[in-house]
Scaffold this motif. Structure first.
Motif, PDB file in Angstrom:
ATOM      1  N   TRP A 150       0.837  -1.211   0.000  1.00 19.56           N
ATOM      2  CA  TRP A 150       0.000   0.000   0.000  1.00 19.56           C
ATOM      3  C   TRP A 150       0.867   1.253   0.000  1.00 19.56           C
ATOM      4  O   TRP A 150       0.585   2.228  -0.714  1.00 19.56           O
ATOM      5  CB  TRP A 150      -0.913  -0.024   1.219  1.00 19.56           C
ATOM      6  N   LYS A 151       1.935   1.237   0.812  1.00 18.43           N
ATOM      7  CA  LYS A 151       2.828   2.408   0.867  1.00 18.43           C
ATOM      8  C   LYS A 151       3.444   2.704  -0.504  1.00 18.43           C
ATOM      9  O   LYS A 151       3.464   3.857  -0.960  1.00 18.43           O
ATOM     10  CB  LYS A 151       3.963   2.160   1.871  1.00 18.43           C
ATOM     11  N   ILE A 152       3.957   1.661  -1.147  1.00 16.20           N
ATOM     12  CA  ILE A 152       4.602   1.852  -2.457  1.00 16.20           C
ATOM     13  C   ILE A 152       3.596   2.393  -3.469  1.00 16.20           C
ATOM     14  O   ILE A 152       3.905   3.297  -4.263  1.00 16.20           O
ATOM     15  CB  ILE A 152       5.215   0.532  -2.966  1.00 16.20           C
ATOM     16  N   LEU A 153       2.388   1.844  -3.436  1.00 16.13           N
ATOM     17  CA  LEU A 153       1.373   2.316  -4.381  1.00 16.13           C
ATOM     18  C   LEU A 153       1.002   3.764  -4.093  1.00 16.13           C
ATOM     19  O   LEU A 153       0.783   4.566  -5.021  1.00 16.13           O
ATOM     20  CB  LEU A 153       0.139   1.410  -4.330  1.00 16.13           C
ATOM     21  N   GLN A 154       0.928   4.108  -2.804  1.00 15.79           N
ATOM     22  CA  GLN A 154       0.652   5.503  -2.442  1.00 15.79           C
ATOM     23  C   GLN A 154       1.763   6.426  -2.944  1.00 15.79           C
ATOM     24  O   GLN A 154       1.499   7.505  -3.485  1.00 15.79           O
ATOM     25  CB  GLN A 154       0.540   5.618  -0.919  1.00 15.79           C
ATOM     26  N   ASP A 155       2.998   5.999  -2.750  1.00 18.30           N
ATOM     27  CA  ASP A 155       4.146   6.831  -3.127  1.00 18.30           C
ATOM     28  C   ASP A 155       4.281   6.976  -4.639  1.00 18.30           C
ATOM     29  O   ASP A 155       5.010   7.857  -5.109  1.00 18.30           O
ATOM     30  CB  ASP A 155       5.448   6.230  -2.556  1.00 18.30           C
ATOM     31  N   ASN A 156       3.646   6.110  -5.379  1.00 18.94           N
ATOM     32  CA  ASN A 156       3.748   6.141  -6.840  1.00 18.94           C
ATOM     33  C   ASN A 156       2.427   6.548  -7.499  1.00 18.94           C
ATOM     34  O   ASN A 156       2.184   6.231  -8.666  1.00 18.94           O
ATOM     35  CB  ASN A 156       4.196   4.774  -7.362  1.00 18.94           C
ATOM     36  N   THR A 157       1.613   7.243  -6.738  1.00 17.52           N
ATOM     37  CA  THR A 157       0.356   7.753  -7.293  1.00 17.52           C
ATOM     38  C   THR A 157       0.606   8.988  -8.146  1.00 17.52           C
ATOM     39  O   THR A 157       1.347   9.889  -7.746  1.00 17.52           O
ATOM     40  CB  THR A 157      -0.620   8.094  -6.149  1.00 17.52           C
TER      41      THR A 157
END
Length: 414
Positions: A150-157
């Motif tokens: 979830w963190k990685i996906l958030q950071d790559n939004t």
């Protein structure tokens, strides 16, 4: 040399850890294969760091890795992404896929099957481009990768669209049982193939089962079924009806071979071994695989329907043998509680599972087991499918950043 990914506990001395989770990642509309590869490469590196106890937000801190293993699989949608480098493998074509869930659920997962999607199901969440399985020793070890995802996906939004190339569409968790039983109280998964070469023959894609897709040799196919069990219905059945559906003695786990003149089950002679109480005890190993010499009525039971070719060439897909790694679940739901099994199997072609569920006299005509013409009340819906999917688990190739990278990008050695 290509080799099987970790997280498939087929070899001698290997035993799956206690905790399980699986996530499904959906590619955004119009995402290209290279874009998916770029983001999943970051996720894969994050998972490898977790296996070493490293978390990006805690620099210099060593966390317990807790035996984490990570496995990735790819569904048919991954091969239809724009600019994909690989075409859909023959074994992953529509004939070896589950049917889609209709809005509201309730439809069969295969043509003619009595195994149906859960009533009220709005969407089958196991049909995305990517599936990632986590197995570890503790609940934290298999939940932390989900949060880090979830963190990685958030950071790559993308600020302009508010979305990332991939999104988390489904999360399922489960646990291993040390008692060797399932929620219906019977022993379960104890007739799995012997560890070592017998399992490997069934699991690993070979030249004769690759269907011309030689790049998949050394990999395997993952089948995932999230099965809910209607325990209120099950507990209304008599012990005799339960044992006839399963094909085992409820207490000892011994296979049932026939009924006596009074209609009571007769277990296999000598089981359990003298001085032991159930089939898991040492000395009962030979009794765990149900025998072929049983009465016609017992042949209708679940354990007999699911395993009819107990001898012969295991590497032949027509043996319909598979390697199971099941994990139970117990969760709250909108309707109260839900109980069931995360059914996970590995095999060299999905056809083994599809045929097992599609053939008459195997599991096609029943929801679980028994005579299809005399099913006990309510048992036609004993099992319901909450999610179902089949994924290619490509082999590990040393030149790839993550298993299956060549699906998205042209590898330097291809």
């Amino acid at each position: 040399m290509p080799k099987l990914q970790e997280g498939i506990y087929y070899d001698r001395g290997q035993k799956p850890a206690q905790c399980f989770s699986i996530i499904f990642l959906r590619a955004q509309t119009d995402a290209t294969a290279p874009q998916v590869a770029e983001l999943f490469g970051k996720l894969w590196q994050t998972y490898q760091d977790l296996k070493r106890g490293v978390v990006a937000d805690l620099p210099g801190v060593e966390l317990p890795p807790s035996g984490l293993t990570v496995l990735v699989g790819y569904g048919p949608k991954a091969f239809s992404l724009p600019q994909a480098n690989r075409t859909l493998p023959q074994a992953l074509q529509a004939r070896n896929q589950f049917r889609s869930s209709l809005q509201g659920g309730g439809n069969p997962i295969l043509v003619g099957s009595q195994l149906r999607y859960l009533q009220g199901l709005s969407k089958n969440l196991a049909t995305e481009e990517i599936a990632v399985q986590f197995i570890g020793d503790t609940p934290l070890s298999v939940n932390r990768p989900i949060l880090e995802t979830w963190k990685i996906l958030q950071d790559n939004t993308d600020p302009a669209t508010g979305t990332a190339t991939l999104s988390l569409s489904g999360i399922f968790t489960g646990f291993n049982r040390e008692d060797g039983r399932s929620w219906i109280d019977f022993h379960d998964g104890i007739s799995n193939l012997k560890s070592g070469n017998p399992r490997l023959q069934v699991v690993e894609i070979k030249p004769q089962t690759a269907g011309g897709d030689d790049w998949t040799i050394g990999g395997t196919y993952l089948t995932f079924l999230r099965l809910q069990v209607d325990l209120p219905v099950w507990r209304k059945l008599s012990r005799l009806d339960q044992e006839l559906l399963v094909g085992r003695d409820k207490l000892t786990g011994c296979p049932i071979t026939s009924l006596n003149p009074a209609g009571n089950p007769i277990s296999e002679t000598g089981c359990p071994f003298v001085g032991t109480k159930d089939i898991l005890a040492s000395g009962n190993e030979d009794f765990r695989e149900p025998p072929q010499a049983v009465s016609d009525q017992i042949k209708q039971s679940h354990v007999q329907r699911a395993n009819q070719l107990k001898s012969g060439n295991l590497s032949d897909p027509d043996s319909l043998r598979i390697f199971r790694q099941g994990y139970e679940f117990l969760e709250t739901s909108a309707n109260g509680w839900s109980f069931g099994l995360n059914f996970v199997s590995f095999q060299d072609t999905p056809a083994r599972v599809i045929q097992m569920l599609s053939r008459t006299s195997w599991l096609k005509d029943v929801n679980f087991g028994g005579d299809p013409n005399t099913q006990p009340p309510g048992t036609s819906g004993l099992l319901s499918v909450e999610a179902a999917g089949i994924y290619l688990v490509p082999p590990v190739v040393e030149t790839e950043k993550f298993p299956g990278e060549s699906i998205f990008l042209r590898a330097t050695n291809s």
